[in-house]
Design an enzyme around this catalytic site. Structure first.
Site, PDB file in Angstrom:
ATOM      1  CG  HIS B  67      -1.985  -1.004   1.209  1.00  0.00           C
ATOM      2  ND1 HIS B  67      -2.971  -1.076   2.163  1.00  0.00           N
ATOM      3  CD2 HIS B  67      -2.268  -1.989   0.314  1.00  0.00           C
ATOM      4  CE1 HIS B  67      -3.809  -2.066   1.860  1.00  0.00           C
ATOM      5  NE2 HIS B  67      -3.398  -2.632   0.757  1.00  0.00           N
ATOM      6  CD  GLU B  69      -1.518   4.131   3.726  1.00  0.00           C
ATOM      7  OE1 GLU B  69      -1.320   3.381   2.735  1.00  0.00           O
ATOM      8  OE2 GLU B  69      -2.656   4.443   4.111  1.00  0.00           O
ATOM      9  CB  CYS B 103      -5.937  -0.659   5.376  1.00  0.00           C
ATOM     10  SG  CYS B 103      -4.351  -1.507   5.418  1.00  0.00           S
ATOM     11  CB  CYS B 106      -1.447   1.149   6.502  1.00  0.00           C
ATOM     12  SG  CYS B 106      -1.110   0.470   4.868  1.00  0.00           S
TER      13      CYS B 106
END
Lengths: 312, 182
Positions: B67, B69, B103, B106
């Site tokens: 992701h 991040e 999420c 993360c």
């Protein structure tokens, strides 16, 4: 498997009635409108009176004690009703037969048996051959954990296998000393990516972190991240790893022992979390003795010899 | 409020900083959308400098954990190495600006990096780890880094619109997409 075994009981008020069937039905309808049982649909609203010398035929649940108005449900009155009293009821639906039997002693309760849970509780979910396979895979994870430990890393190991071909796809140990997010499971997921021609980290200095390329010549379909694969990990995955497994669409997870911040039973159950788009089965206790020992050494900093293998 | 003389609890970006860096994050998200990528903009800011930024790299790495991040945190590590600074010391005064709530995974990663503050645009009802599905940012997890504060809602509607536009297109790599029950 992690079924809920705890049983909480809540006290609730109840009135007796003896008004004949039609009135009973009306009473229940009125009650449902006034005190709906939205989270307690596993309970029957009415039961036959247990005491033989009671002047009433039926007993009806009115509301939770905490929801009752003071002094005694004066918002609900009916000439046919007797004096209200308090009875204990099961606050959650039973998940197993023994829970159902216990619950029913207190108040009539409905039960929808989950065959998988019942089979698992009887210890019949896996046959001897399957259990031997699980132990074999977990042993690889234990070995990987020990290899990591030799390098001064945390003694946590993981293995991802394809249960359809019995092929080991990836094997890893914790590398979080190198990178705070390189937990054994995260490394294993990246090694699976490498087996499919992707991946983003190099584990050159960690020779025990390995993967096998997926052989597509035998008519196998192109794998998609961890779909259909099983993970074996010595310790319960944390939030980071558990959610990474959801994103990776792992098939099943087998772990050895609990973690303090574990996200597959201890602090959260991310594999069964409502609202998430992927769910999977989790089994704990494979080679639990060896896995606990790894964990204990980790905490105590003591090295002990191998102990006997415990059976799932 | 300000970033001067900050430590621990006191560390918090001011209104102008939030405005400035979130504008930048939204530019990134728009750029991603125009290029057919997940429209999420994500910046790590330390001492008024961007030291990490990322975009979703799941498809090219075949690793579903990549992701934006996670990519940005790797950039932060590289930056620290380049500058000869300790990751932990830098992270203590770094803010993540991201157009969508991180999420669950993360959020755990941000805890493990000891980031104190996350500024985000819209909620993430599918995966959100700062309160939407689970609240990992403030959960009691002593073995999982430190808790962090959230500043939510900056240009939220705009962030949602971009996501909606993106998800109307299909992901060619996902097998048998399932539609979510309403």
């Amino acid at each position: 498997m992690e079924p809920e075994r705890k049983r909480h009981r809540t006290r609730r008020r109840l009135r007796r009635s003896d008004p004949g069937q039609k009135t009973d039905f009306k009473l229940v309808l009125e009650l449902n409108a006034m005190h709906p049982f939205t989270n307690l649909t596993h309970l029957k609203r009415v039961r036959a009176c247990r005491s033989k010398d009671s002047p009433h035929a039926l007993e009806i649940l009115i509301c939770l004690v905490k929801d009752a108005t003071s002094p005694l449900n004066n918002d609900f009155s009916n000439a046919a009703l007797g004096e209200p009293f308090v009875v204990k009821i099961p606050s959650r639906p039973p998940l197993t037969r023994p829970q159902f039997e216990l619950a029913s002693k207190h108040w009539p309760t409905s039960f929808h048996e989950d065959k998988l849970v019942s089979t698992a509780l009887r210890g019949e979910l896996f046959n001897a051959k399957q259990k031997a396979k699980m132990q074999e895979y977990m042993m690889l994870a234990v070995d990987a954990a020990k290899e990591g430990k030799k390098l001064g890393l945390k003694a946590i190991g993981a293995v991802i296998v394809d249960p359809n071909s019995d092929k080991i796809i990836a094997k890893s140990h914790d590398c979080s000393q190198n990178h705070p997010l390189q937990h054994a499971v995260m490394v294993c997921i990246d090694l699976v990516a490498q087996s499919q021609g992707g991946g983003c980290y190099s584990y050159e200095k960690y020779t025990s972190c390995q993967f096998n390329f997926v052989d597509l010549n035998n008519g196998a379909s192109q794998p998609y991240i961890c779909t259909g694969y099983d993970l074996y990990v010595t310790k319960e995955p944390c939030v980071l790893c558990a959610m990474a497994l959801v994103h990776s669409r792992i098939g099943r997870v087998f772990y050895g022992t609990d973690s303090e911040d574990g996200a597959m039973g201890t602090k959260f159950k991310i594999h069964a979390q409502k609202d998430l788009n992927h769910r999977f089965e989790v089994f704990k206790g494979v080679l639990v003795g060896l896995c606990k020992e790894l964990d204990k050494e980790e905490r105590d900093g003591v090295d002990t010899k191998d102990s006997a293998i415990c059976v799932l | 409020m300000g970033t001067e003389g900050v430590c621990g609890e006191m560390f918090y970006p001011n209104h102008e900083e939030i405005q400035k860096w979130m504008d930048k994050a939204f530019e990134m998200a728009k750029d991603a959308l125009e290029n057919g990528e997940v429209p999420v903009g994500c910046l790590l800011v330390y001492n008024n400098e961007v030291i990490g930024k990322g975009r979703n790299e799941v498809n090219e790495t075949k690793n579903a954990t990549r992701h934006a991040e996670m990519v940005a945190l790797d950039e932060l590590r590289d930056w620290c190495e380049l500058k000869g600074l300790e990751v932990k010391t830098v992270c203590e005064k770094t803010v993540l600006y991201v157009t969508v709530e991180p999420c669950i995974m993360c959020a755990a990663a941000l805890r493990l990096f000891n980031l104190p503050v996350v500024v985000y645009g819209c909620r993430n009802d599918r995966f959100g780890g700062c309160g939407s599905v689970l609240d990992i940012s403030s959960a009691n997890l002593p073995q999982t880094g430190t808790k962090f504060k959230c500043v939510a809602g900056h240009r939220a509607e705009e962030a949602v619109e971009m996501l909606k536009t993106f998800y109307k297109q299909e992901n060619p790599n996902a097998p048998n997409p399932k539609t979510r029950k309403q």
